[in-house]
Design an enzyme around this catalytic site. Structure first.
Site, PDB file in Angstrom:
ATOM      1  N   GLU A   3      15.409   1.914  18.187  1.00 34.03           N
ATOM      2  CA  GLU A   3      14.778   3.196  18.544  1.00 34.03           C
ATOM      3  C   GLU A   3      14.531   3.278  20.046  1.00 34.03           C
ATOM      4  O   GLU A   3      14.164   2.283  20.656  1.00 34.03           O
ATOM      5  CB  GLU A   3      13.442   3.333  17.795  1.00 34.03           C
TER       6      GLU A   3
ATOM      7  N   ARG B 159      10.763  -0.080   8.715  1.00 36.69           N
ATOM      8  CA  ARG B 159      11.263  -0.409  10.043  1.00 36.69           C
ATOM      9  C   ARG B 159      12.781  -0.442   9.962  1.00 36.69           C
ATOM     10  O   ARG B 159      13.350  -0.897   8.962  1.00 36.69           O
ATOM     11  CB  ARG B 159      10.751  -1.781  10.513  1.00 36.69           C
TER      12      ARG B 159
ATOM     13  N   ARG C 244       0.820  -1.224   0.000  1.00 32.05           N
ATOM     14  CA  ARG C 244       0.000   0.000   0.000  1.00 32.05           C
ATOM     15  C   ARG C 244       0.846   1.263   0.000  1.00 32.05           C
ATOM     16  O   ARG C 244       0.603   2.188  -0.776  1.00 32.05           O
ATOM     17  CB  ARG C 244      -0.899   0.022   1.236  1.00 32.05           C
ATOM     18  N   ILE C 245       1.856   1.308   0.878  1.00 32.01           N
ATOM     19  CA  ILE C 245       2.657   2.542   0.992  1.00 32.01           C
ATOM     20  C   ILE C 245       3.590   2.678  -0.212  1.00 32.01           C
ATOM     21  O   ILE C 245       3.733   3.761  -0.784  1.00 32.01           O
ATOM     22  CB  ILE C 245       3.420   2.583   2.335  1.00 32.01           C
TER      23      ILE C 245
ATOM     24  N   HIS D 157      11.036   8.829  13.709  1.00 31.16           N
ATOM     25  CA  HIS D 157       9.890   7.945  13.425  1.00 31.16           C
ATOM     26  C   HIS D 157       8.563   8.721  13.412  1.00 31.16           C
ATOM     27  O   HIS D 157       7.684   8.498  14.246  1.00 31.16           O
ATOM     28  CB  HIS D 157       9.835   6.780  14.435  1.00 31.16           C
ATOM     29  N   ILE D 158       8.453   9.621  12.422  1.00 27.82           N
ATOM     30  CA  ILE D 158       7.241  10.441  12.307  1.00 27.82           C
ATOM     31  C   ILE D 158       6.519  10.185  10.988  1.00 27.82           C
ATOM     32  O   ILE D 158       5.722  11.009  10.538  1.00 27.82           O
ATOM     33  CB  ILE D 158       7.552  11.950  12.428  1.00 27.82           C
TER      34      ILE D 158
HETATM   35  C1  DGY Z   1       3.323   2.353  11.625  1.00 29.73           C
HETATM   36  O1  DGY Z   1       2.117   2.615  11.541  1.00 29.73           O
HETATM   37  O2  DGY Z   1       3.745   1.202  11.534  1.00 29.73           O
HETATM   38  C2  DGY Z   1       4.242   3.495  11.876  1.00 29.73           C
HETATM   39  O3  DGY Z   1       5.545   3.117  11.810  1.00 29.73           O
HETATM   40  C3  DGY Z   1       3.935   4.156  13.191  1.00 29.73           C
HETATM   41  O4  DGY Z   1       3.047   5.173  12.992  1.00 29.73           O
END
Ligand code: DGY
Length: 316
Positions: free
Chosen positions: A265, A236, A155-156, A283-284
């Protein structure tokens, strides 16, 4: 009334929604729950709204006889032993789709920022060093007409590809399986990982962390990258062998990197912090107000559904 634990702060509107249905406890300490707190408290609840920083492994799951659902406030769920939880009859949900555009936007922000040396240039100006024009001053890399390598066209990854339209890029992708629709839509070419690493100007990583993607990006395949290449990671940290990335950057084998995620992290290697050609975010990736609210709502609606006898809406 059924009881819910929310393991960290969430938007007020979501808390209000949960409170209409359940008795809700929330960790407002500003700290992650400790291992001991997790082990001793989770089973006092029917449902848990958890953060990706909460490690929910076999030992934790073995304490749970009462909990029916763990709704992770993230799309990634590598913090949870999902198979074991399911064996124990606990539903697990995540927050897919609602964060895809936002996370892809973060990947693009990193790509542009590294390629055009934006953070470095901003710092230069603020440090009072700006004197005059010179032809190669802060010269970065063009983005248009280049080759984009997408590792993981889920998806991303697909949203990331979609946002390249306008930059006139060639798209290479590596995925567990071919996706003909994706290929047709973006004129994308399916290649193996080494081919992608060797031929891309920008490599962006969008795979979930699993046992088969752990350290998927390593010294050997990063060594194949072009000298002008940029590596972006918003998935990740442990998908990339961090130590190897530091080595590759120190050896100046690539132009730079843009990272939102790290292996341990919130620890970030000091070597990365010292480098000008690396842009580091804490991690934003999904952190816009709209998206974090949508994610929280989705997690809450998963809990409401399961505790009312239904299925999770976005079960893992
Ligand atoms: C996720 O959704 O997996 C992000 O890394 C945290 O918002």
């Amino acid at each position: 009334m059924k009881k819910i634990l929310v393991t960290d702060l969430i938007p007020k509107s979501t808390l209000k929604l949960l409170r209409k249905h359940f008795e809700v406890d929330i960790n407002t300490s500003g700290q992650d729950l400790s291992r001991d707190e997790i082990l001793s408290s989770f089973n006092n609840y029917d449902g848990i709204l958890s953060m990706f920083s909460n490690k929910i492994d076999k030992e934790v799951i073995d304490t749970l006889s009462n909990v029916k659902i763990i709704a992770n406030y993230a799309v990634g769920y590598n913090n949870i032993d999902v198979n074991y939880a399911k064996e124990k009859g606990i539903a697990i949900s995540n927050t897919p789709d609602v964060l895809s555009d936002t996370t892809a936007e973060t990947a693009w922000a990193l790509l542009i920022t590294v390629a055009r040396r934006i953070v470095e240039a901003d710092k230069y100006l603020r440090d009072g060093k700006w004197q005059k024009f010179s032809f190669d001053f802060m010269a970065g890399q063009d983005i248009h007409n280049k080759t984009l390598g997408i590792v993981g066209a889920g998806r991303i990854g697909k949203k990331f590809a979609q946002k390249s339209v306008g930059y006139n890029m060639k798209i290479l992708y590596y995925n567990r399986k071919r996706d003909i629709d994706f290929e047709n839509e973006y004129d994308a070419e399916y290649v193996d990982l080494n081919t992608l690493m060797a031929n891309s100007d920008f490599v962006s990583v969008h795979v979930p962390l699993t046992s088969s993607t752990h350290h998927l990006i390593n010294y050997d395949n990063m060594s194949l990258m072009k000298n002008n290449a940029i590596l972006i990671n918003t998935s990740r940290g442990a998908v990339i062998k961090e130590e190897a990335l530091v080595k590759i950057l120190k050896e100046k084998k690539i132009f730079g990197a843009g990272l939102d995620v790290y292996e341990n992290e919130p620890l970030v290697p000091i070597d990365l912090i010292k480098m000008d050609n690396v842009v580091l975010l804490p991690h934003i990736g999904s952190s816009s107000t709209e998206t974090r609210t949508a994610m929280a709502d989705l997690a809450a609606r998963n809990i409401i559904s399961v505790l009312n006898g239904g299925e999770p809406l976005t079960g893992v």
